[in-house]
Design a protein around this motif. Structure first.
Motif, PDB file in Angstrom:
ATOM      1  N   HIS A  35      38.530 -49.095  82.534  1.00 31.50           N
ATOM      2  CA  HIS A  35      37.719 -49.172  81.565  1.00 31.50           C
ATOM      3  C   HIS A  35      36.644 -50.324  81.426  1.00 31.50           C
ATOM      4  CE1 HIS A  35      36.230 -49.040  77.249  1.00 31.50           C
ATOM      5  NE2 HIS A  35      36.493 -47.590  77.330  1.00 31.50           N
ATOM      6  N   GLY A  36      37.012 -51.366  81.975  1.00 32.13           N
ATOM      7  CA  GLY A  36      36.082 -52.423  81.934  1.00 32.13           C
ATOM      8  C   GLY A  36      35.391 -52.578  83.079  1.00 32.13           C
ATOM      9  N   HIS A  37      35.407 -51.594  84.102  1.00 29.63           N
ATOM     10  CA  HIS A  37      34.749 -51.794  85.264  1.00 29.63           C
ATOM     11  C   HIS A  37      33.919 -50.104  85.641  1.00 29.63           C
ATOM     12  CE1 HIS A  37      37.035 -55.248  86.278  1.00 29.63           C
ATOM     13  NE2 HIS A  37      36.185 -55.355  87.175  1.00 29.63           N
ATOM     14  N   LEU A  38      33.594 -49.644  84.435  1.00 26.72           N
ATOM     15  CA  LEU A  38      32.701 -48.468  84.475  1.00 26.72           C
ATOM     16  C   LEU A  38      31.466 -48.931  84.672  1.00 26.72           C
ATOM     17  CD1 LEU A  38      34.507 -46.214  81.589  1.00 26.72           C
ATOM     18  CD2 LEU A  38      34.410 -45.734  83.768  1.00 26.72           C
ATOM     19  N   THR A  61      22.703 -48.240  70.224  1.00 28.09           N
ATOM     20  CA  THR A  61      23.127 -49.422  70.731  1.00 28.09           C
ATOM     21  C   THR A  61      24.537 -49.953  70.047  1.00 28.09           C
ATOM     22  OG1 THR A  61      21.142 -50.366  71.493  1.00 28.09           O
ATOM     23  CG2 THR A  61      22.798 -51.749  71.214  1.00 28.09           C
ATOM     24  N   LYS A  62      24.390 -49.714  68.597  1.00 26.38           N
ATOM     25  CA  LYS A  62      25.784 -50.296  68.004  1.00 26.38           C
ATOM     26  C   LYS A  62      26.898 -49.082  68.197  1.00 26.38           C
ATOM     27  CE  LYS A  62      23.631 -52.245  64.044  1.00 26.38           C
ATOM     28  NZ  LYS A  62      23.320 -52.033  62.605  1.00 26.38           N
ATOM     29  N   PHE A  63      26.583 -47.890  68.582  1.00 30.09           N
ATOM     30  CA  PHE A  63      27.307 -46.602  68.873  1.00 30.09           C
ATOM     31  C   PHE A  63      28.284 -47.123  70.272  1.00 30.09           C
ATOM     32  CE2 PHE A  63      27.919 -42.492  71.207  1.00 30.09           C
ATOM     33  CZ  PHE A  63      29.299 -42.368  70.275  1.00 30.09           C
ATOM     34  N   VAL A  64      27.165 -47.402  71.099  1.00 35.20           N
ATOM     35  CA  VAL A  64      27.966 -47.758  72.720  1.00 35.20           C
ATOM     36  C   VAL A  64      28.623 -49.281  72.525  1.00 35.20           C
ATOM     37  CG1 VAL A  64      27.345 -48.504  74.848  1.00 35.20           C
ATOM     38  CG2 VAL A  64      26.005 -46.766  73.976  1.00 35.20           C
ATOM     39  N   GLN A  65      28.203 -50.165  71.750  1.00 37.40           N
ATOM     40  CA  GLN A  65      28.897 -51.310  71.668  1.00 37.40           C
ATOM     41  C   GLN A  65      30.356 -51.228  70.789  1.00 37.40           C
ATOM     42  OE1 GLN A  65      25.936 -53.723  69.398  1.00 37.40           O
ATOM     43  NE2 GLN A  65      25.473 -54.531  71.401  1.00 37.40           N
ATOM     44  N   SER A  66      30.451 -50.259  69.949  1.00 40.36           N
ATOM     45  CA  SER A  66      31.655 -49.957  69.171  1.00 40.36           C
ATOM     46  C   SER A  66      32.484 -49.308  69.978  1.00 40.36           C
ATOM     47  CB  SER A  66      31.200 -48.811  68.049  1.00 40.36           C
ATOM     48  OG  SER A  66      31.009 -47.819  68.485  1.00 40.36           O
ATOM     49  N   LYS A  67      32.462 -48.785  70.996  1.00 40.42           N
ATOM     50  CA  LYS A  67      33.120 -48.273  72.060  1.00 40.42           C
ATOM     51  C   LYS A  67      33.899 -49.194  73.180  1.00 40.42           C
ATOM     52  CE  LYS A  67      32.526 -43.878  70.602  1.00 40.42           C
ATOM     53  NZ  LYS A  67      33.584 -43.268  69.820  1.00 40.42           N
ATOM     54  N   ALA A  68      33.406 -50.455  73.156  1.00 42.11           N
ATOM     55  CA  ALA A  68      33.871 -51.480  73.877  1.00 42.11           C
ATOM     56  C   ALA A  68      35.366 -51.957  73.508  1.00 42.11           C
ATOM     57  CB  ALA A  68      33.000 -52.648  74.086  1.00 42.11           C
ATOM     58  N   ARG A  69      36.086 -52.152  74.403  1.00 40.74           N
ATOM     59  CA  ARG A  69      37.698 -52.639  74.004  1.00 40.74           C
ATOM     60  C   ARG A  69      37.355 -54.027  73.726  1.00 40.74           C
ATOM     61  NH1 ARG A  69      41.374 -48.943  78.329  1.00 40.74           N
ATOM     62  NH2 ARG A  69      40.654 -47.114  77.490  1.00 40.74           N
ATOM     63  N   THR A  70      38.027 -54.652  72.584  1.00 41.23           N
ATOM     64  CA  THR A  70      38.071 -55.939  72.324  1.00 41.23           C
ATOM     65  C   THR A  70      39.503 -56.798  72.304  1.00 41.23           C
ATOM     66  OG1 THR A  70      38.591 -55.425  70.052  1.00 41.23           O
ATOM     67  CG2 THR A  70      36.183 -55.649  70.614  1.00 41.23           C
ATOM     68  N   ASN A  71      40.616 -56.092  72.969  1.00 41.24           N
ATOM     69  CA  ASN A  71      41.828 -56.611  72.910  1.00 41.24           C
ATOM     70  C   ASN A  71      41.978 -57.381  74.410  1.00 41.24           C
ATOM     71  OD1 ASN A  71      41.645 -54.113  74.462  1.00 41.24           O
ATOM     72  ND2 ASN A  71      43.792 -53.794  74.259  1.00 41.24           N
ATOM     73  N   GLY A 110      35.640 -58.627  74.261  1.00 41.06           N
ATOM     74  CA  GLY A 110      34.638 -57.573  74.550  1.00 41.06           C
ATOM     75  C   GLY A 110      34.839 -57.101  75.990  1.00 41.06           C
ATOM     76  N   GLU A 111      33.667 -56.419  76.416  1.00 41.81           N
ATOM     77  CA  GLU A 111      33.848 -56.038  77.860  1.00 41.81           C
ATOM     78  C   GLU A 111      32.358 -56.250  78.476  1.00 41.81           C
ATOM     79  OE1 GLU A 111      36.810 -52.226  78.637  1.00 41.81           O
ATOM     80  OE2 GLU A 111      35.102 -51.954  77.057  1.00 41.81           O
ATOM     81  N   GLU A 112      32.232 -56.897  79.483  1.00 40.58           N
ATOM     82  CA  GLU A 112      30.877 -57.276  80.291  1.00 40.58           C
ATOM     83  C   GLU A 112      30.065 -55.862  80.295  1.00 40.58           C
ATOM     84  OE1 GLU A 112      28.896 -59.713  83.853  1.00 40.58           O
ATOM     85  OE2 GLU A 112      31.215 -59.724  83.631  1.00 40.58           O
ATOM     86  N   ASN A 113      30.902 -54.857  80.768  1.00 39.23           N
ATOM     87  CA  ASN A 113      29.995 -53.512  81.442  1.00 39.23           C
ATOM     88  C   ASN A 113      29.387 -52.895  79.958  1.00 39.23           C
ATOM     89  OD1 ASN A 113      32.532 -52.943  80.466  1.00 39.23           O
ATOM     90  ND2 ASN A 113      32.911 -51.203  81.817  1.00 39.23           N
ATOM     91  N   PHE A 114      29.935 -52.977  79.149  1.00 39.66           N
ATOM     92  CA  PHE A 114      29.427 -52.460  77.912  1.00 39.66           C
ATOM     93  C   PHE A 114      28.194 -53.333  77.261  1.00 39.66           C
ATOM     94  CE2 PHE A 114      32.790 -49.726  77.803  1.00 39.66           C
ATOM     95  CZ  PHE A 114      32.632 -48.395  77.253  1.00 39.66           C
ATOM     96  N   GLN A 115      28.306 -54.472  77.473  1.00 40.31           N
ATOM     97  CA  GLN A 115      27.305 -55.496  77.099  1.00 40.31           C
ATOM     98  C   GLN A 115      25.991 -55.044  77.892  1.00 40.31           C
ATOM     99  OE1 GLN A 115      28.755 -59.481  77.452  1.00 40.31           O
ATOM    100  NE2 GLN A 115      30.124 -59.074  75.887  1.00 40.31           N
ATOM    101  N   GLU A 116      26.301 -54.906  79.323  1.00 42.15           N
ATOM    102  CA  GLU A 116      25.082 -54.254  80.211  1.00 42.15           C
ATOM    103  C   GLU A 116      24.641 -53.187  79.842  1.00 42.15           C
ATOM    104  OE1 GLU A 116      26.794 -56.462  84.432  1.00 42.15           O
ATOM    105  OE2 GLU A 116      26.949 -54.013  84.017  1.00 42.15           O
ATOM    106  N   ALA A 117      25.442 -52.293  79.511  1.00 43.57           N
ATOM    107  CA  ALA A 117      24.946 -50.954  78.757  1.00 43.57           C
ATOM    108  C   ALA A 117      24.086 -51.180  77.628  1.00 43.57           C
ATOM    109  CB  ALA A 117      26.066 -50.148  78.548  1.00 43.57           C
ATOM    110  N   ALA A 118      24.380 -51.854  76.824  1.00 44.20           N
ATOM    111  CA  ALA A 118      23.715 -52.109  75.199  1.00 44.20           C
ATOM    112  C   ALA A 118      22.371 -52.661  75.909  1.00 44.20           C
ATOM    113  CB  ALA A 118      24.294 -52.972  74.550  1.00 44.20           C
ATOM    114  N   VAL A 119      22.412 -53.536  76.678  1.00 48.13           N
ATOM    115  CA  VAL A 119      21.045 -54.380  76.939  1.00 48.13           C
ATOM    116  C   VAL A 119      20.186 -53.357  77.731  1.00 48.13           C
ATOM    117  CG1 VAL A 119      20.188 -56.097  78.702  1.00 48.13           C
ATOM    118  CG2 VAL A 119      22.261 -56.816  77.430  1.00 48.13           C
ATOM    119  N   ALA A 120      20.628 -52.561  78.502  1.00 51.08           N
ATOM    120  CA  ALA A 120      19.899 -51.574  79.402  1.00 51.08           C
ATOM    121  C   ALA A 120      19.271 -50.306  78.533  1.00 51.08           C
ATOM    122  CB  ALA A 120      20.517 -51.003  80.390  1.00 51.08           C
ATOM    123  N   ILE A 121      19.593 -50.579  77.223  1.00 51.99           N
ATOM    124  CA  ILE A 121      19.269 -49.106  76.393  1.00 51.99           C
ATOM    125  C   ILE A 121      17.697 -49.134  76.343  1.00 51.99           C
ATOM    126  CG2 ILE A 121      19.170 -47.924  74.090  1.00 51.99           C
ATOM    127  CD1 ILE A 121      22.224 -48.559  74.245  1.00 51.99           C
TER     128      ILE A 121
END
Length: 538
Positions: free
Chosen positions: A227-230, A262-272, A277-288
């Protein structure tokens, strides 16, 4: 035995060649194709006046490996030359300046071929030099220059479609002017890397869709590592589909929708995890913001599509055949060919390589379609696939230089520059000098032009010439100041000003020869007193 071992050594183990070592840094700028163009170039310098700025320009072309240069200069070296030209010394006194400069320039790079004229003391026969030499790639000439000599140069340039560069340096002022033979297209403009990304998130092709769906089919049940490497491309494609399903098939294109997505995508990142958080989801949010937008043509591409072919050279050029094929592709698909580059992102290596191959394969198919279209046009049978590939890769950033003729309405340009100067003075007064706007260099250009053929002109003579060109300049204080400064120089050059100007001219010349990067349009004026350049279309 050594020869046998070396001959059996795989090419990959051989180090760079001597030429690659020598030109390593510049090869990183314009690659082997640019270096090849440079080494094939044949440059003529018609040198006159103090002659320093022309030689300084050649210095900066000889060092990177220009193929051949010729200096046409009828002056003999005198004491004054020794004070401004670092390529001359006391042993050169009384000798042809062209010969001495040529020999000393060649010492900088023995691989460059040099020639000089005249071979005997006397009047320079420029017409014979032009007729008796291989066609020149580009001609540079320095001011002041005799009118009849300038006429010969311009006639040759018109006949052979040769770019011209005029250079004038006097005292603290200088300018150079580039005259190109019609529209001059640049394909390899070297845009910033971050601008070249085209992920096609709103218009994905089947292979990309299938790849993304396969990776996200069970996205909620993936283990934390997977999940963290998608790749963020896959993340965005997946959640864009979810967004469309809940928004009547619409993409998040408005500012508010992008913020919500952006908030929707960030909410799907796992925080456990320890990072929270997850770096790949942060990259996704920045790329929007950058990658989710309605496709639109860059102004340069629109200008390319709207350009009306008229010149015979343009009609026969493979560039315009490929451009027509690119436009056909755009009309059919609603987008330009895919460049194929994929930015770095967090992903497993095997996954990233697979995703990269999907983008590259799509780019190859697009380029092949453009090639087939181009070859179907009259005159396009022999279009080079490599040229098409380069064009497709850089299609968004193609630039036309000199696409529209210069009107040379000096009165209108003068009024605009005078208004800018008044605004600059007002800003300075209102802020007590805390903020200042640059002043126009047009008046410097006008004063220098007035001495193009007579460097010994007085300030009054310069002002009369300027007033003939632009009547409203008669009462302009800055025009008078420029005239006085140029008259004070009396045609003399300052080496540091000429060296700087020569560096700028060489840089723009290399752009023209290699057809890479974007050269200035028309005229660049330098004020050595305020250390400021200004580019104007005159």
């Amino acid at each position: 035995m050594t020869e046998i071992v070396m001959s059996q050594t795989p090419p990959i183990l051989h180090g760079p060649s001597e030429k690659e070592k020598k030109y390593d840094r510049q090869l990183r700028l314009w690659a082997a194709s640019g270096q090849e163009a440079l080494e094939s170039a044949n440059i003529l310098l018609v040198n006159s006046g103090a002659g320093t700025v022309g030689v300084e320009t050649l210095k900066n072309l000889v060092l990177p490996g220009i193929g051949k240069f010729t200096i046409a200069d009828e002056e003999m070296v005198n004491e004054a030359d020794l004070g401004v030209n670092f390529f001359l010394d006391e042993s050169c006194l009384g000798k042809p300046r062209s010969e001495c400069c040529t020999k000393l320039l060649q010492e900088l790079n023995p691989e460059v071929e040099g020639e000089w004229f005249p071979k005997a003391e006397g009047t320079l026969d420029l017409r014979s030099i032009l007729d008796g030499s291989l066609t020149f790639t580009l001609i540079m000439y320095t001011h002041p220059i005799r009118k009849e000599m300038l006429s010969v140069i311009e006639s040759y340039a018109t006949q052979h479609k040769t770019p011209l560069v005029s250079i004038h340096s006097a005292g603290f002022y200088s300018y150079f002017r580039i005259s190109l033979p019609g529209t001059f297209p640049i394909v390899d403009t070297h845009p910033a890397i971050e601008k070249t990304t085209d992920l096609r998130l709103l218009n994905p092709w089947p292979e990309l869709v299938d790849f993304a769906q396969a990776m996200t089919k069970d996205i909620d049940t993936l283990d934390d590592h997977e999940h963290g490497h998608l790749p963020y491309v896959v993340i965005l494609l997946h959640y864009l589909e979810e967004w469309r399903q809940s928004h009547d098939g619409q993409n998040p294109l408005s500012y508010n929708d992008k913020a919500a997505f952006t908030k929707f995508v960030q909410s799907k990142a796992r925080t456990n995890n320890p990072e929270g958080g997850e770096e790949n989801f942060q990259e996704a949010a920045v790329a929007i913001n950058k990658n989710i937008k309605t496709p639109e043509l860059e102004p340069g591409v629109q200008e390319l599509f709207n350009h009306q072919l008229s010149d015979e050279i343009e009609l026969q050029s493979t560039f315009w055949i490929i451009a027509q094929a690119i436009e056909t592709f755009y009309r059919a698909h609603g987008c330009l060919p895919l460049p194929g580059a994929l930015p770095d992102m967090k992903a497993q290596s095997s996954v990233y390589v697979k995703l990269q191959s999907i983008y590259k394969e799509k780019a190859r198919r697009d380029a092949q379609e453009v090639l087939e279209t181009a070859r179907a046009f009259p005159g396009g049978e022999d279009v080079d696939p490599a040229e098409v590939e380069l064009f497709c890769k850089n299609a968004r950033f193609v630039k036309l230089i000199n696409a529209t003729p210069t009107g040379e309405d000096l009165d209108a340009i003068f009024e605009a520059e005078r208004a800018n100067d008044e605004a600059a003075e007002a800003m300075k007064a209102e802020t007590d000098g805390a903020f200042t706007l640059p002043m126009s260099n047009l008046f410097i250009y006008l004063a220098l032009v007035a001495t193009s053929h007579n460097p010994a002109s007085s300030a009054d003579e310069i002002m009369r010439y300027v007033t003939d060109m632009v009547p409203k300049a008669a009462v302009n204080e800055r025009a008078l100041q420029a005239a006085q400064e140029v008259a004070r120089a009396g045609g003399g050059e300052l080496h540091n000003i000429s060296a700087l100007t020569g560096g700028m001219v060489a840089q723009e010349t290399i752009k023209i020869i290699t057809k890479q990067y974007i050269p200035i349009e028309n005229t660049c004026i330098f004020d050595g007193i305020s250390s400021r350049c200004q580019v104007l279309r005159l």
